[in-house]
Design a protein around this motif. Structure first.
Motif, mmCIF file in Angstrom:
data_model
loop_
_atom_site.group_PDB
_atom_site.id
_atom_site.type_symbol
_atom_site.label_atom_id
_atom_site.label_comp_id
_atom_site.label_asym_id
_atom_site.label_seq_id
_atom_site.Cartn_x
_atom_site.Cartn_y
_atom_site.Cartn_z
ATOM 1 N N VAL A 64 -5.158 -2.113 -5.549
ATOM 2 C CA VAL A 64 -4.614 -2.527 -4.257
ATOM 3 C C VAL A 64 -5.473 -3.640 -3.656
ATOM 4 O O VAL A 64 -4.945 -4.635 -3.120
ATOM 5 C CB VAL A 64 -4.527 -1.324 -3.297
ATOM 6 N N ILE A 65 -6.797 -3.516 -3.742
ATOM 7 C CA ILE A 65 -7.690 -4.558 -3.211
ATOM 8 C C ILE A 65 -7.452 -5.876 -3.932
ATOM 9 O O ILE A 65 -7.354 -6.956 -3.306
ATOM 10 C CB ILE A 65 -9.159 -4.115 -3.343
ATOM 11 N N ILE A 66 -7.359 -5.813 -5.275
ATOM 12 C CA ILE A 66 -7.123 -7.047 -6.035
ATOM 13 C C ILE A 66 -5.759 -7.639 -5.679
ATOM 14 O O ILE A 66 -5.623 -8.859 -5.472
ATOM 15 C CB ILE A 66 -7.211 -6.747 -7.550
ATOM 16 N N ALA A 67 -4.741 -6.766 -5.592
ATOM 17 C CA ALA A 67 -3.402 -7.261 -5.253
ATOM 18 C C ALA A 67 -3.367 -7.866 -3.850
ATOM 19 O O ALA A 67 -2.700 -8.880 -3.625
ATOM 20 C CB ALA A 67 -2.391 -6.111 -5.355
ATOM 21 N N MET A 68 -4.111 -7.258 -2.905
ATOM 22 C CA MET A 68 -4.131 -7.800 -1.550
ATOM 23 C C MET A 68 -4.815 -9.149 -1.506
ATOM 24 O O MET A 68 -4.427 -10.035 -0.733
ATOM 25 C CB MET A 68 -4.827 -6.804 -0.609
ATOM 26 N N ALA A 69 -5.851 -9.338 -2.344
ATOM 27 C CA ALA A 69 -6.511 -10.646 -2.397
ATOM 28 C C ALA A 69 -5.540 -11.714 -2.901
ATOM 29 O O ALA A 69 -5.448 -12.811 -2.330
ATOM 30 C CB ALA A 69 -7.744 -10.564 -3.305
ATOM 31 N N ALA A 124 -7.009 7.695 -8.016
ATOM 32 C CA ALA A 124 -7.241 7.181 -6.665
ATOM 33 C C ALA A 124 -8.172 5.973 -6.686
ATOM 34 O O ALA A 124 -7.922 4.969 -6.008
ATOM 35 C CB ALA A 124 -7.819 8.283 -5.780
ATOM 36 N N VAL A 125 -9.247 6.045 -7.494
ATOM 37 C CA VAL A 125 -10.215 4.937 -7.542
ATOM 38 C C VAL A 125 -9.565 3.685 -8.103
ATOM 39 O O VAL A 125 -9.658 2.589 -7.523
ATOM 40 C CB VAL A 125 -11.451 5.344 -8.363
ATOM 41 N N PHE A 126 -8.898 3.825 -9.243
ATOM 42 C CA PHE A 126 -8.280 2.660 -9.845
ATOM 43 C C PHE A 126 -7.109 2.157 -8.999
ATOM 44 O O PHE A 126 -6.867 0.942 -8.930
ATOM 45 C CB PHE A 126 -7.811 2.983 -11.263
ATOM 46 N N GLY A 127 -6.388 3.067 -8.359
ATOM 47 C CA GLY A 127 -5.322 2.628 -7.457
ATOM 48 C C GLY A 127 -5.872 1.817 -6.302
ATOM 49 O O GLY A 127 -5.305 0.771 -5.931
ATOM 50 N N PHE A 128 -6.996 2.277 -5.724
ATOM 51 C CA PHE A 128 -7.631 1.536 -4.628
ATOM 52 C C PHE A 128 -8.109 0.165 -5.101
ATOM 53 O O PHE A 128 -7.911 -0.848 -4.408
ATOM 54 C CB PHE A 128 -8.798 2.355 -4.082
ATOM 55 N N LEU A 160 0.811 -1.219 0.000
ATOM 56 C CA LEU A 160 0.000 0.000 0.000
ATOM 57 C C LEU A 160 0.845 1.271 0.000
ATOM 58 O O LEU A 160 0.490 2.253 -0.651
ATOM 59 C CB LEU A 160 -0.925 -0.014 1.223
ATOM 60 N N MET A 161 1.939 1.262 0.732
ATOM 61 C CA MET A 161 2.729 2.490 0.863
ATOM 62 C C MET A 161 3.243 3.030 -0.470
ATOM 63 O O MET A 161 3.118 4.231 -0.738
ATOM 64 C CB MET A 161 3.890 2.265 1.841
ATOM 65 N N PRO A 162 3.819 2.193 -1.356
ATOM 66 C CA PRO A 162 4.280 2.752 -2.636
ATOM 67 C C PRO A 162 3.144 3.337 -3.468
ATOM 68 O O PRO A 162 3.325 4.369 -4.133
ATOM 69 C CB PRO A 162 4.922 1.542 -3.341
ATOM 70 N N VAL A 163 1.958 2.689 -3.434
ATOM 71 C CA VAL A 163 0.818 3.191 -4.204
ATOM 72 C C VAL A 163 0.383 4.557 -3.676
ATOM 73 O O VAL A 163 0.146 5.502 -4.445
ATOM 74 C CB VAL A 163 -0.344 2.185 -4.161
ATOM 75 N N VAL A 164 0.299 4.684 -2.363
ATOM 76 C CA VAL A 164 -0.123 5.958 -1.769
ATOM 77 C C VAL A 164 0.905 7.049 -2.051
ATOM 78 O O VAL A 164 0.556 8.177 -2.426
ATOM 79 C CB VAL A 164 -0.346 5.774 -0.253
ATOM 80 N N VAL A 165 2.180 6.719 -1.867
ATOM 81 C CA VAL A 165 3.235 7.717 -2.111
ATOM 82 C C VAL A 165 3.243 8.132 -3.577
ATOM 83 O O VAL A 165 3.370 9.322 -3.904
ATOM 84 C CB VAL A 165 4.606 7.146 -1.689
ATOM 85 N N LEU A 166 3.073 7.147 -4.487
ATOM 86 C CA LEU A 166 3.050 7.476 -5.913
ATOM 87 C C LEU A 166 1.883 8.393 -6.247
ATOM 88 O O LEU A 166 2.043 9.379 -6.990
ATOM 89 C CB LEU A 166 2.954 6.184 -6.732
ATOM 90 N N GLN A 167 0.710 8.108 -5.690
ATOM 91 C CA GLN A 167 -0.451 8.957 -5.972
ATOM 92 C C GLN A 167 -0.255 10.362 -5.403
ATOM 93 O O GLN A 167 -0.626 11.356 -6.046
ATOM 94 C CB GLN A 167 -1.711 8.320 -5.389
ATOM 95 N N LEU A 168 0.334 10.465 -4.234
ATOM 96 C CA LEU A 168 0.589 11.790 -3.658
ATOM 97 C C LEU A 168 1.583 12.584 -4.510
ATOM 98 O O LEU A 168 1.383 13.774 -4.766
ATOM 99 C CB LEU A 168 1.114 11.648 -2.227
ATOM 100 N N HIS A 187 -10.069 17.709 -11.431
ATOM 101 C CA HIS A 187 -9.923 16.677 -10.406
ATOM 102 C C HIS A 187 -10.151 15.274 -10.943
ATOM 103 O O HIS A 187 -9.935 14.291 -10.228
ATOM 104 C CB HIS A 187 -10.930 16.936 -9.276
ATOM 105 N N GLN A 188 -10.619 15.172 -12.196
ATOM 106 C CA GLN A 188 -10.945 13.842 -12.717
ATOM 107 C C GLN A 188 -9.725 12.934 -12.755
ATOM 108 O O GLN A 188 -9.816 11.732 -12.472
ATOM 109 C CB GLN A 188 -11.546 13.972 -14.113
ATOM 110 N N LEU A 189 -8.566 13.487 -13.107
ATOM 111 C CA LEU A 189 -7.357 12.659 -13.135
ATOM 112 C C LEU A 189 -7.044 12.104 -11.759
ATOM 113 O O LEU A 189 -6.752 10.910 -11.598
ATOM 114 C CB LEU A 189 -6.178 13.483 -13.655
ATOM 115 N N ILE A 190 -7.127 12.983 -10.748
ATOM 116 C CA ILE A 190 -6.797 12.544 -9.386
ATOM 117 C C ILE A 190 -7.808 11.518 -8.899
ATOM 118 O O ILE A 190 -7.442 10.488 -8.324
ATOM 119 C CB ILE A 190 -6.749 13.763 -8.443
ATOM 120 N N VAL A 191 -9.110 11.788 -9.146
ATOM 121 C CA VAL A 191 -10.148 10.849 -8.705
ATOM 122 C C VAL A 191 -9.993 9.509 -9.417
ATOM 123 O O VAL A 191 -10.059 8.433 -8.796
ATOM 124 C CB VAL A 191 -11.543 11.447 -8.949
ATOM 125 N N THR A 192 -9.780 9.559 -10.731
ATOM 126 C CA THR A 192 -9.621 8.315 -11.484
ATOM 127 C C THR A 192 -8.411 7.530 -10.993
ATOM 128 O O THR A 192 -8.465 6.307 -10.797
ATOM 129 C CB THR A 192 -9.461 8.625 -12.981
#
Length: 442
Positions: A177-182, A170-174, A26-34, A163-168
């Motif tokens: 992450v859920i799929i990768a965690m599964a 964040a949504v796809f990143g989330f 999760l940390m690399p995904v969050v840092v990359l999005q930020l 904001h569409q880029l950021i929202v898109t």
């Protein structure tokens, strides 16, 4: 190297492998999005907004020039009519009695602040700007004929839905992450099963285990199975050896007893005592070999088991009291082995002391069986040696009151370890002698 250790900065990291794997994922995904969001807002979005605002500034300067060429407000409106329509800008002169509106920019509107800054720099006579969320933008500037309010679409100065880029992202990143965690959970499940099998084996339980997962995990699982098999064979060989030797010694001891029975009683008494001590040694060897047995667990009431042991010693004329029994409930134990451990502790207590106190407490997460005596006790520096096999502490225990081969406490310690517990030795506060605690985690 400590500079790069996360635990140095985050002391409350997850302790489980799944939590840590999720954190690493999760940390690399969050840092990359930020980082991407910050770079997009501070660079691309800001640059685009400045360019669009500067275009509007040039249009407003054109409008201001046309106003300066007019003598009246009506003439200015007439002159600007052909210009305002193509620019899609509305214009009106504020009444002299009308107050000039102040700036209206929402707190989260980063683009609005960039627009105001561009207008302030590019328009010397700029007064204020209103950027409401749903209405057109209004800008007020001073002219030679009075205050002028200009109305235009927000699309002229800011990008549409930035904001569409950021929202898109964040949504796809989330979602990713859920799929990768599964998938990560599926990959970590074999490691968890290996850990459970190792932990169960550590407390003497054998649970089915088959290596699965990645190649490295399968290799570790196969190594664990081989190790478990070797340890089982060693335990079995040790048990068979001790049992065989102890059993074979009974035959010559029996012949000696029969031979001594034919001698004079006074002459044979010392030798009979030696034979008795040898029989006690053989029994101790047998108990030690049975103490490491891997028999199956069974639901047992520790309070009832300890009470039965105390009553048995009381019937033999020993001063043994059960002073506490807390938590009457069934827990998985090797009942015969635990009973042997309790008997050994009570035997030591009445051998080296005159009385014994026994207590048992079945708590939420642990079982504690305590035996105290009023004997000489064991010094703190010798307690580690006291639970080692074949160790006799002559200076600290009265050997005149009994003999042995130094296996009593070793058997108890082995049985406690076979249940995932430990044997703790201390000093009794009530009787002043030895205090022995069997503590087993539940």
């Amino acid at each position: 190297m400590k500079l790069f250790r996360l635990k140095h900065y985050l002391p409350k990291l997850p302790t489980g492998i799944y939590g840590r794997a999720a954190l690493i994922l999760l940390m690399p995904v969050v840092v990359l999005q930020l980082v991407v969001s910050f770079a997009f807002i501070r660079r691309d979005l800001e640059d685009i907004t400045k360019q669009m605002s500067q275009t509007m500034v040039r249009e407003f300067l054109l409008i201001e020039d046309q106003i300066q060429l007019s003598a009246t407000q009506e003439e200015a409106l007439t002159r600007l009519t052909p210009v305002l329509a193509p620019l899609n800008v509305g214009l009106r002169f504020l009444d002299p009695t009308e107050a000039v509106p102040g700036d209206e920019i929402p707190f989260e509107d980063f683009s609005g602040r960039v627009v105001r800054e561009a207008f302030t720099i590019g328009l010397p006579r700029f007064q204020s700007i209103q950027l409401p969320r749903s209405r057109p933008v209004r800008m007020v500037m001073e002219s030679d004929l009075g205050m002028v309010e200009l109305e235009f679409s927000r699309r002229r100065v800011t990008a549409a839905a930035p904001h569409q880029l950021i929202v898109t992202m964040a949504v796809f990143g989330f979602m990713l992450v859920i799929i990768a965690m599964a998938y990560m959970r599926n990959q970590l499940r074999p490691i968890k099963r290996l850990a459970d099998a190792a932990q169960a084996f550590g407390v003497g339980r054998m649970i089915p285990y088959q290596p699965r997962g990645a190649t490295e995990v399968r290799a570790a699982g196969a190594a664990f199975i081989d190790m478990r098999a070797r340890i089982d064979r060693q335990i079995e060989q040790r048990t068979l050896m001790l049992s065989g030797v102890s059993h074979d010694l009974r035959t010559p001891l029996t012949r000696l007893k029969l031979s001594l029975a034919m001698l004079d009683e006074d002459e044979a008494e010392p030798m009979l005592q030696d034979v008795k001590e040898m029989e006690d040694m053989v029994d101790a060897f047998l108990d030690f070999s049975r103490g490491v047995t891997t028999s199956a667990m069974e639901e047992t009431d520790p309070c009832a088991l300890v009470e039965e042991a105390v009553q048995s010693w009381t019937r033999q004329g020993k001063t043994v009291h059960l002073v506490e029994a807390v938590g009457n409930r069934m827990i998985p134990l090797r009942a015969a082995a635990v009973r042997r451990a309790v008997d050994n502790l009570i035997s030591n207590a009445v051998r080296y002391g005159t009385r014994a106190r026994v207590s048992v407490a079945v708590l939420q997460k642990s079982l504690r069986i305590r035996v105290e005596d009023d004997g000489p006790g064991i010094p703190a520096e010798l307690r580690g040696d006291a639970i080692r096999p074949f160790t006799r502490l002559d200076p600290s225990r009265n050997q005149d009151r009994g003999t042995g081969v130094g296996l009593g406490l070793a058997i108890v310690a082995d049985i406690a370890r076979a249940h995932g517990g430990t044997l703790r030795l201390g000093t009794s506060e009530e009787l002043g002698g030895l205090q022995a605690d069997i503590v087993i985690a539940l």
